[in-house]
Design an enzyme around this catalytic site. Structure first.
Site, PDB file in Angstrom:
ATOM      1  N   ASP A  44      35.330  40.986  30.892  1.00 47.42           N
ATOM      2  CA  ASP A  44      35.521  41.446  32.270  1.00 47.42           C
ATOM      3  C   ASP A  44      36.977  41.856  32.488  1.00 47.42           C
ATOM      4  OD1 ASP A  44      34.493  41.409  35.227  1.00 47.42           O
ATOM      5  OD2 ASP A  44      36.420  40.356  35.288  1.00 47.42           O
ATOM      6  N   TYR A  49      43.783  44.922  37.326  1.00 48.02           N
ATOM      7  CA  TYR A  49      44.430  43.932  36.453  1.00 48.02           C
ATOM      8  C   TYR A  49      45.539  44.571  35.614  1.00 48.02           C
ATOM      9  CZ  TYR A  49      40.167  41.188  37.474  1.00 48.02           C
ATOM     10  OH  TYR A  49      39.127  40.543  38.087  1.00 48.02           O
ATOM     11  N   LYS A  74      36.308  47.591  37.034  1.00 49.44           N
ATOM     12  CA  LYS A  74      36.054  47.649  38.482  1.00 49.44           C
ATOM     13  C   LYS A  74      36.912  48.712  39.156  1.00 49.44           C
ATOM     14  CE  LYS A  74      35.604  42.611  38.263  1.00 49.44           C
ATOM     15  NZ  LYS A  74      36.720  42.185  37.389  1.00 49.44           N
ATOM     16  N   HIS A 107      35.165  46.760  43.311  1.00 53.49           N
ATOM     17  CA  HIS A 107      35.867  45.468  43.247  1.00 53.49           C
ATOM     18  C   HIS A 107      35.730  44.664  44.549  1.00 53.49           C
ATOM     19  CE1 HIS A 107      39.429  43.537  40.906  1.00 53.49           C
ATOM     20  NE2 HIS A 107      38.757  42.615  41.555  1.00 53.49           N
ATOM     21  N   LEU A 189      35.537  28.189  36.984  1.00 51.36           N
ATOM     22  CA  LEU A 189      36.109  26.838  36.811  1.00 51.36           C
ATOM     23  C   LEU A 189      36.973  26.470  38.011  1.00 51.36           C
ATOM     24  CD1 LEU A 189      37.173  27.286  33.053  1.00 51.36           C
ATOM     25  CD2 LEU A 189      35.078  26.216  33.936  1.00 51.36           C
ATOM     26  N   ILE A 227      32.212  33.950  34.079  1.00 52.56           N
ATOM     27  CA  ILE A 227      33.177  34.683  33.239  1.00 52.56           C
ATOM     28  C   ILE A 227      34.504  33.916  33.229  1.00 52.56           C
ATOM     29  CG2 ILE A 227      32.180  37.009  33.286  1.00 52.56           C
ATOM     30  CD1 ILE A 227      34.096  37.589  35.701  1.00 52.56           C
ATOM     31  N   LYS A 229      38.067  32.525  32.400  1.00 51.52           N
ATOM     32  CA  LYS A 229      39.243  33.102  31.749  1.00 51.52           C
ATOM     33  C   LYS A 229      39.950  31.990  30.980  1.00 51.52           C
ATOM     34  CE  LYS A 229      43.890  33.398  31.929  1.00 51.52           C
ATOM     35  NZ  LYS A 229      44.852  32.298  32.081  1.00 51.52           N
ATOM     36  N   SER A 230      40.236  32.239  29.718  1.00 51.76           N
ATOM     37  CA  SER A 230      41.149  31.367  28.992  1.00 51.76           C
ATOM     38  C   SER A 230      41.921  32.183  27.977  1.00 51.76           C
ATOM     39  CB  SER A 230      40.420  30.221  28.290  1.00 51.76           C
ATOM     40  OG  SER A 230      41.386  29.405  27.652  1.00 51.76           O
ATOM     41  N   ARG A 235      39.931  26.526  23.862  1.00 51.38           N
ATOM     42  CA  ARG A 235      39.179  26.438  25.130  1.00 51.38           C
ATOM     43  C   ARG A 235      38.148  27.569  25.219  1.00 51.38           C
ATOM     44  NH1 ARG A 235      44.145  24.311  27.336  1.00 51.38           N
ATOM     45  NH2 ARG A 235      44.878  26.330  28.061  1.00 51.38           N
ATOM     46  N   ASN A 239      34.286  26.856  25.925  1.00 53.76           N
ATOM     47  CA  ASN A 239      33.672  27.423  27.135  1.00 53.76           C
ATOM     48  C   ASN A 239      32.400  28.213  26.810  1.00 53.76           C
ATOM     49  OD1 ASN A 239      35.794  26.351  28.589  1.00 53.76           O
ATOM     50  ND2 ASN A 239      36.820  28.305  28.986  1.00 53.76           N
TER      51      ASN A 239
HETATM   52  N1  LIG Z   1      35.910  40.218  41.250  1.00 58.25           N
HETATM   53  C1  LIG Z   1      36.955  39.574  41.709  1.00 58.25           C
HETATM   54  O1  LIG Z   1      37.403  39.796  42.847  1.00 58.25           O
HETATM   55  C2  LIG Z   1      37.614  38.547  40.850  1.00 58.25           C
HETATM   56  C3  LIG Z   1      38.544  37.648  41.413  1.00 58.25           C
HETATM   57  C4  LIG Z   1      39.119  36.696  40.569  1.00 58.25           C
HETATM   58  C5  LIG Z   1      38.793  36.652  39.229  1.00 58.25           C
HETATM   59  N2  LIG Z   1      37.907  37.562  38.693  1.00 58.25           N
HETATM   60  C6  LIG Z   1      37.528  37.521  37.258  1.00 58.25           C
HETATM   61  O2  LIG Z   1      37.009  36.233  36.975  1.00 58.25           O
HETATM   62  C7  LIG Z   1      37.719  35.682  35.872  1.00 58.25           C
HETATM   63  C8  LIG Z   1      37.728  34.174  35.936  1.00 58.25           C
HETATM   64  O3  LIG Z   1      38.293  33.713  37.143  1.00 58.25           O
HETATM   65  P1  LIG Z   1      39.744  33.006  37.231  1.00 58.25           P
HETATM   66  O4  LIG Z   1      40.579  33.460  36.108  1.00 58.25           O
HETATM   67  O5  LIG Z   1      40.238  33.221  38.623  1.00 58.25           O
HETATM   68  O6  LIG Z   1      39.449  31.449  37.133  1.00 58.25           O
HETATM   69  P2  LIG Z   1      38.688  30.463  36.125  1.00 58.25           P
HETATM   70  O7  LIG Z   1      38.087  31.190  34.996  1.00 58.25           O
HETATM   71  O8  LIG Z   1      37.846  29.602  36.990  1.00 58.25           O
HETATM   72  O9  LIG Z   1      39.886  29.538  35.610  1.00 58.25           O
HETATM   73  C9  LIG Z   1      40.878  29.995  34.754  1.00 58.25           C
HETATM   74  C10 LIG Z   1      41.910  28.864  34.587  1.00 58.25           C
HETATM   75  O10 LIG Z   1      41.278  27.733  33.970  1.00 58.25           O
HETATM   76  C11 LIG Z   1      41.956  27.407  32.755  1.00 58.25           C
HETATM   77  N3  LIG Z   1      40.917  27.015  31.784  1.00 58.25           N
HETATM   78  C12 LIG Z   1      40.009  27.827  31.179  1.00 58.25           C
HETATM   79  N4  LIG Z   1      39.185  27.112  30.375  1.00 58.25           N
HETATM   80  C13 LIG Z   1      39.592  25.827  30.470  1.00 58.25           C
HETATM   81  C14 LIG Z   1      39.143  24.624  29.877  1.00 58.25           C
HETATM   82  N5  LIG Z   1      38.113  24.606  29.030  1.00 58.25           N
HETATM   83  N6  LIG Z   1      39.793  23.469  30.201  1.00 58.25           N
HETATM   84  C15 LIG Z   1      40.840  23.487  31.051  1.00 58.25           C
HETATM   85  N7  LIG Z   1      41.304  24.594  31.655  1.00 58.25           N
HETATM   86  C16 LIG Z   1      40.687  25.763  31.371  1.00 58.25           C
HETATM   87  C17 LIG Z   1      42.697  28.661  32.334  1.00 58.25           C
HETATM   88  O11 LIG Z   1      43.870  28.344  31.619  1.00 58.25           O
HETATM   89  P3  LIG Z   1      44.128  28.870  30.107  1.00 58.25           P
HETATM   90  O12 LIG Z   1      44.079  30.360  30.140  1.00 58.25           O
HETATM   91  O13 LIG Z   1      45.475  28.364  29.768  1.00 58.25           O
HETATM   92  O14 LIG Z   1      43.027  28.267  29.258  1.00 58.25           O
HETATM   93  C18 LIG Z   1      43.051  29.267  33.697  1.00 58.25           C
HETATM   94  O15 LIG Z   1      44.222  28.657  34.220  1.00 58.25           O
HETATM   95  C19 LIG Z   1      39.098  36.351  35.981  1.00 58.25           C
HETATM   96  O16 LIG Z   1      39.842  36.208  34.805  1.00 58.25           O
HETATM   97  C20 LIG Z   1      38.687  37.754  36.298  1.00 58.25           C
HETATM   98  O17 LIG Z   1      38.249  38.421  35.119  1.00 58.25           O
HETATM   99  C21 LIG Z   1      37.317  38.484  39.490  1.00 58.25           C
END
Ligand SMILES: NC(=O)c1ccc[n+]([C@@H]2O[C@H](COP(=O)([O-])OP(=O)(O)OC[C@H]3O[C@@H](n4cnc5c(N)ncnc54)[C@H](OP(=O)(O)O)[C@@H]3O)[C@@H](O)[C@H]2O)c1
Length: 273
Positions: A44, A49, A74, A107, A189, A227, A229-230, A235, A239
């Site tokens: 994604d 981005y 997006k 988006h 997460l 989806i 992000k790491s 991790r 995941n």
């Molecule tokens: N459509 C939209 O408007 C929108 C908005 C926000 C996000 N997104 C998409 O959704 C994706 C995911 O959302 P997000 O990045 O906001 O949050 P997320 O995936 O819920 O959380 C990411 C955070 O969790 C940590 N993490 C990941 N796996 C882990 C594990 N197994 N244990 C502990 N910590 C862990 C990551 O750190 P590390 O990287 O250091 O592992 C990062 O700090 C984004 O990357 C983006 O592609 C879309």
């Protein structure tokens, strides 16, 4: 092996993928390379981005045939409108360096601007021209979805929305189910913030898995496509590895009871360009 989820247009999508925000091009390249090597097939990204070049380079460098990968990008708010969408997509496709995109999303709906219908018409044309396989949306509320379908006759295959144990989107999941739209979860997460919740930790200990695996498994069992992000290869691997254990019904209910409310923008008013 990640299962596939059928989409309402006949295509299918991996049931879990990698998020890439916030990652700059170099970091996205490294993270997408390691993710694909460990088995991720859904990646994604978004024009906003700023990392489409890094993601696209990793897709080419991965050695995995393009047809086995599922690439999502997006349309940014700045490019809403019919002609603007066509031009924005072409620029995104060039940055990604790919012949086609598997799933193109709006988006945010930006209802005050109200150009999402024009954008979706343009996206449907891109699909008809073979440049996009499937068309979808992100952050749409029920009324935005209904309006889109009324005006265009096309049902988006996916709505990518904020979803995690603190905001489980029960209402929108039901709307999606009734319209045959797949729910994709961003911040699955809770940006990492939910992972030390005592309920989640207890369930994780019971299954000898990590808290993140419990949360992702809960989403999978709700029929949602997360989806996470790491940037960390270890991790990333954990995941993706959520197919060999099952939460019982009580555990699913326990996680769903952690609801406190949304953490990100409200689609009715949030504006980003
Ligand atoms: N459509 C939209 O408007 C929108 C908005 C926000 C996000 N997104 C998409 O959704 C994706 C995911 O959302 P997000 O990045 O906001 O949050 P997320 O995936 O819920 O959380 C990411 C955070 O969790 C940590 N993490 C990941 N796996 C882990 C594990 N197994 N244990 C502990 N910590 C862990 C990551 O750190 P590390 O990287 O250091 O592992 C990062 O700090 C984004 O990357 C983006 O592609 C879309």
């Amino acid at each position: 092996m990640t299962p596939a989820i059928p989409l309402n247009d006949g295509h299918s999508m991996p049931a879990l993928g990698l998020g890439t925000y916030p990652m700059a091009n170099d970091e996205a390249h490294t993270a997408v390379m390691s993710a694909i090597a460990s088995g991720y097939r859904l990646i994604d990204t978004a024009t906003r981005y700023g990392n489409e070049p890094g993601v696209g380079q990793a897709i080419r460098d991965s050695g995995v045939p393009r047809g086995e990968l599922f690439v999502v990008t997006k349309l940014p708010g700045a490019d809403h409108g019919y002609d603007e969408t066509l031009a924005s997509f072409e620029a995104a496709r060039n940055r990604l360096g790919t012949d086609y995109v598997d799933l193109y999303l709006i988006h945010w709906p930006l209802p005050r601007l109200y150009k999402y219908v024009d954008s979706f018409r343009a996206m449907s044309r891109l699909r008809d021209d073979g440049l996009v396989r499937s068309v979808g949306v992100s952050n749409f509320g029920a009324k935005h979805l209904r309006r889109l379908v009324e005006e265009t006759g096309t049902v988006p295959v996916v709505n990518q929305v904020e979803l995690h144990p603190r905001f489980n989107q029960a209402e929108m999941r039901e709307v999606h189910r009734s319209m045959d739209i797949v729910t994709q979860a961003w911040s699955p997460l809770g940006r990492g913030d939910v992972l030390d919740d005592p309920t989640i930790v207890r369930v994780a200990d019971r299954h000898s898995v990590t808290p993140a695996q419990v949360v992702l498994r809960w989403e999978v069992q709700l029929g949602v496509v997360p989806i996470p992000k790491s940037r960390d290869p270890h991790r990333q691997r954990l995941n993706l590895d959520v197919w060999d254990f099952v939460l019982d019904e009580d555990e699913v209910v326990e996680l769903s009871a952690l609801e406190t409310g949304r953490q990100g923008g409200d689609p009715d008013v949030h504006e980003e360009f």
